[in-house]
Design an enzyme around this catalytic site. Structure first.
Site, mmCIF file in Angstrom:
data_model
loop_
_atom_site.group_PDB
_atom_site.id
_atom_site.type_symbol
_atom_site.label_atom_id
_atom_site.label_comp_id
_atom_site.label_asym_id
_atom_site.label_seq_id
_atom_site.Cartn_x
_atom_site.Cartn_y
_atom_site.Cartn_z
ATOM 1 N N GLY A 12 0.835 -1.199 0.000
ATOM 2 C CA GLY A 12 0.000 0.000 0.000
ATOM 3 C C GLY A 12 0.871 1.251 0.000
ATOM 4 O O GLY A 12 2.111 1.150 0.053
ATOM 5 N N ASP A 13 0.228 2.414 -0.124
ATOM 6 C CA ASP A 13 0.935 3.710 -0.131
ATOM 7 C C ASP A 13 1.910 3.833 -1.295
ATOM 8 O O ASP A 13 2.919 4.538 -1.201
ATOM 9 C CB ASP A 13 1.706 3.945 1.181
ATOM 10 C CG ASP A 13 0.839 3.745 2.395
ATOM 11 O OD1 ASP A 13 -0.297 4.237 2.378
ATOM 12 O OD2 ASP A 13 1.293 3.097 3.354
ATOM 13 N N ASN A 38 -9.849 3.125 5.909
ATOM 14 C CA ASN A 38 -8.711 2.786 6.767
ATOM 15 C C ASN A 38 -7.365 3.117 6.174
ATOM 16 O O ASN A 38 -6.344 2.918 6.803
ATOM 17 C CB ASN A 38 -8.741 1.291 7.145
ATOM 18 C CG ASN A 38 -8.877 0.397 5.943
ATOM 19 O OD1 ASN A 38 -9.508 0.760 4.957
ATOM 20 N ND2 ASN A 38 -8.294 -0.778 5.991
ATOM 21 N N HIS A 41 -5.547 7.797 0.034
ATOM 22 C CA HIS A 41 -4.891 8.110 -1.227
ATOM 23 C C HIS A 41 -4.613 9.596 -1.206
ATOM 24 O O HIS A 41 -5.530 10.372 -1.011
ATOM 25 C CB HIS A 41 -5.823 7.852 -2.407
ATOM 26 C CG HIS A 41 -6.106 6.408 -2.636
ATOM 27 N ND1 HIS A 41 -5.144 5.450 -2.575
ATOM 28 C CD2 HIS A 41 -7.249 5.776 -2.940
ATOM 29 C CE1 HIS A 41 -5.686 4.276 -2.831
ATOM 30 N NE2 HIS A 41 -6.961 4.440 -3.043
ATOM 31 N N THR A 130 -5.710 0.154 11.943
ATOM 32 C CA THR A 130 -5.957 1.602 12.021
ATOM 33 C C THR A 130 -7.189 1.877 12.895
ATOM 34 O O THR A 130 -7.578 3.014 13.068
ATOM 35 C CB THR A 130 -6.207 2.202 10.629
ATOM 36 O OG1 THR A 130 -7.272 1.465 10.019
ATOM 37 C CG2 THR A 130 -4.977 2.099 9.748
ATOM 38 N N THR A 240 -5.181 -6.905 5.197
ATOM 39 C CA THR A 240 -6.466 -6.292 5.450
ATOM 40 C C THR A 240 -7.511 -7.403 5.400
ATOM 41 O O THR A 240 -7.161 -8.587 5.284
ATOM 42 C CB THR A 240 -6.752 -5.141 4.456
ATOM 43 O OG1 THR A 240 -7.859 -4.383 4.970
ATOM 44 C CG2 THR A 240 -7.052 -5.641 3.049
ATOM 45 N N LYS A 332 7.814 7.824 -7.165
ATOM 46 C CA LYS A 332 8.750 8.381 -6.165
ATOM 47 C C LYS A 332 10.218 8.116 -6.494
ATOM 48 O O LYS A 332 11.046 8.016 -5.592
ATOM 49 C CB LYS A 332 8.391 7.860 -4.771
ATOM 50 C CG LYS A 332 7.021 8.368 -4.301
ATOM 51 C CD LYS A 332 6.808 8.143 -2.834
ATOM 52 C CE LYS A 332 6.353 9.374 -2.120
ATOM 53 N NZ LYS A 332 6.015 9.204 -0.723
HETATM 54 P P1 GDP Z 1 -1.754 5.510 -2.204
HETATM 55 O O1 GDP Z 1 -2.538 5.092 -1.019
HETATM 56 O O2 GDP Z 1 -1.189 4.351 -2.944
HETATM 57 O O3 GDP Z 1 -2.486 6.455 -3.096
HETATM 58 O O4 GDP Z 1 -0.463 6.283 -1.666
HETATM 59 P P2 GDP Z 1 -0.390 7.486 -0.612
HETATM 60 O O5 GDP Z 1 -1.216 8.582 -1.077
HETATM 61 O O6 GDP Z 1 -0.563 7.025 0.757
HETATM 62 O O7 GDP Z 1 1.160 7.828 -0.702
HETATM 63 C C1 GDP Z 1 1.744 8.353 -1.804
HETATM 64 C C2 GDP Z 1 2.380 9.684 -1.418
HETATM 65 O O8 GDP Z 1 3.420 9.959 -2.276
HETATM 66 C C3 GDP Z 1 1.436 10.857 -1.548
HETATM 67 O O9 GDP Z 1 1.748 11.829 -0.586
HETATM 68 C C4 GDP Z 1 1.714 11.382 -2.955
HETATM 69 O O10 GDP Z 1 1.427 12.758 -3.115
HETATM 70 C C5 GDP Z 1 3.177 11.139 -3.024
HETATM 71 N N1 GDP Z 1 3.685 10.838 -4.361
HETATM 72 C C6 GDP Z 1 3.102 10.056 -5.319
HETATM 73 N N2 GDP Z 1 3.926 9.936 -6.378
HETATM 74 C C7 GDP Z 1 5.061 10.636 -6.063
HETATM 75 C C8 GDP Z 1 6.295 10.839 -6.731
HETATM 76 O O11 GDP Z 1 6.553 10.355 -7.820
HETATM 77 N N3 GDP Z 1 7.235 11.585 -6.077
HETATM 78 C C9 GDP Z 1 7.025 12.126 -4.852
HETATM 79 N N4 GDP Z 1 8.000 12.845 -4.290
HETATM 80 N N5 GDP Z 1 5.865 11.934 -4.199
HETATM 81 C C10 GDP Z 1 4.901 11.193 -4.784
#
Ligand code: GDP
Length: 424
Positions: A12-13, A38, A41, A130, A240, A332
């Site tokens: 996740g995340d 829980n 995004h 959570t 989960t 990322k």
């Molecule tokens: P999700 O649950 O899979 O949607 O992921 P999350 O939202 O929990 O975590 C992803 C985090 O990384 C968020 O804060 C996004 O804004 C950030 N993010 C996504 N892609 C990138 C990226 O390519 N680079 C950076 N620096 N941040 C990113």
């Protein structure tokens, strides 16, 4: 365009929200098919930065119809708060762009309480929930002890049903946990309040999706969490309580015969994991703190610091297989720009034997990562938009991942903003 699912390959995340936000422009309908409020995004676009929990990430796109399918844990309180928060930021939300399946079960107030009570009982052995009530909710769903959103249209029947459920649930609250029972009047007032708020959104979304499909519209299925959290195939019991994998998307969305033309798996360029359970490539100390700070790795729902480590290609390959991904988004990559050298886990060592296969959960505690180290690129890549403009070392890193997991990486994300993306 056809149908597509956007799913998490790891724990996740991974950045699924930013990918759905980006790709939703090509789809007419976005459906969430499992899970509840829980996790979160995070979406950054021209309207600001938002943490979505239950709402489909297509909610920001004008003209996109968003659906909460029968497979979700429909938490009326959290959903309503999310709707109000987004409306306050100027995002229009109404029955014209959001529909809730009449077959979605409602997460009731006692689910959250029971989640906390059970984690409290477990103490040090807790699952790291959570505490949003998800596990008690899905247990009740499979015992047929929940109410369906469509029952909001049958007030007399709903009243009777809730009265029966409360009588049963109070046996557990008081007898098993020694906790206070739930109060019937308070429950009925609660359902009246949230029922009135949500009823306008509730409809037969299966019919809506079938009509959309017949009209040639394209549907995007949105998952929560990642393959390693899947109830059947993940790191049991630190999973989960629902199937997160793409194969469940047709069922949980309300279009059981749907064919997925594409499955876009989202992989983060390094590994992170929230909560308890085995995490083979975990770093500790200053090394971990630096990566956590560079990647802002704190939970979208809880603010908890995420556990971080080297990219785990053994787990990632397994995730790609579980999801039957047809393409990947590697997110990322920019976060790794500070590293001189980048360790990548290519195998595990389990009981003195090297393996490239993801082991049975009980064997994971004994697994050690076997890493190779590749050169870093040591330069800011956040403004890069073309593959050929990425430094060679960054391209090599992407290619190494692609080869190891056996799936093309079609998108490389170099920032959280909608356009910080490289298409290959
Ligand atoms: P999700 O649950 O899979 O949607 O992921 P999350 O939202 O929990 O975590 C992803 C985090 O990384 C968020 O804060 C996004 O804004 C950030 N993010 C996504 N892609 C990138 C990226 O390519 N680079 C950076 N620096 N941040 C990113």
């Amino acid at each position: 365009m056809g149908n597509a699912a956007i799913v998490g390959i790891n724990w996740g995340d991974e950045g699924k929200g930013r990918m759905v936000d980006l790709l939703a422009q090509d789809y007419d309908v976005v459906v969430r098919y499992q899970g509840g409020g829980n996790a979160g995004h995070t979406v950054e676009n021209e309207r600001g930065k938002f943490a979505l929990h239950l709402l489909p990430s297509g909610i920001f796109r004008p003209g996109v119809r968003n659906v909460l399918g029968n497979g979700v844990a429909l938490d009326p309180e959290n959903l309503w708060k999310e709707i109000e928060d987004l409306r306050a930021s100027g995002v229009p939300i109404g029955p014209e762009n959001l529909s809730i399946s009449d077959r979605a079960s409602l997460l009731l107030p006692w689910h959250r309480r029971l989640d906390g009570l059970e984690e409290g009982r477990l103490g040090d052995r807790r699952y790291g929930s959570t505490r949003q009530g998800i596990a008690p909710f899905y247990s009740d769903k499979f015992q047929k002890k929940t109410v369906l959103a469509g029952e909001l249209f049958y007030p007399e029947r709903l009243r009777r049903h809730l009265t029966e459920l409360l009588e049963w649930k109070n046996l557990t609250l008081t007898g098993v946990y020694g906790a206070q029972p739930e109060d019937l009047e308070a429950l009925l007032a609660w359902i009246e309040d949230y029922g009135a708020k949500l009823r306008p959104f509730v409809r037969d979304t299966g019919a809506l999706l079938r009509q959309a499909q017949a009209a040639g519209k394209s549907i995007l299925f949105e998952a929560q969490l990642g393959a390693l959290r899947d109830i059947d195939f993940g790191i049991h019991p630190y999973t989960t309580s629902s199937n997160v994998i793409a194969a469940y998307a047709p069922v949980g969305s309300g279009l059981p015969g749907a064919k997925l033309d594409q499955v876009v798996g989202v992989v983060k360029a390094y590994s992170t994991c929230v909560g308890e359970g085995p995490f083979v490539t975990e770093w500790s100390g200053p090394e971990a703190e630096r990566l956590r700070a560079e990647g802002h790795e704190y939970g979208a729902k809880t603010g908890r610091p995420r556990r971080v480590g080297a990219l785990d290609l053994v787990a990632t390959r397994y995730g790609v297989q579980l999801q039957a991904a047809t393409a990947l988004a590697l997110t990322k990559l920019d976060v790794l720009s500070y590293l001189d050298e980048i360790p990548v886990c290519v195998k595990y060592l389990v009981d003195g034997r090297e393996t490239e296969d993801f082991p049975f959960p009980a064997a994971l505690d004994a697994a050690q990562p076997v890493c190779v180290t590749v050169p870093g690129w040591k330069q800011d890549i956040r403004d890069v938009r073309r593959w050929e403009d990425l430094p060679q070392a960054a391209r090599d890193y992407v290619l190494l991942v692609e080869r190891a997991v056996g799936c093309p990486i079609r998108y490389v994300s170099v920032g959280p903003e909608r356009d910080s993306i490289i298409l290959r």
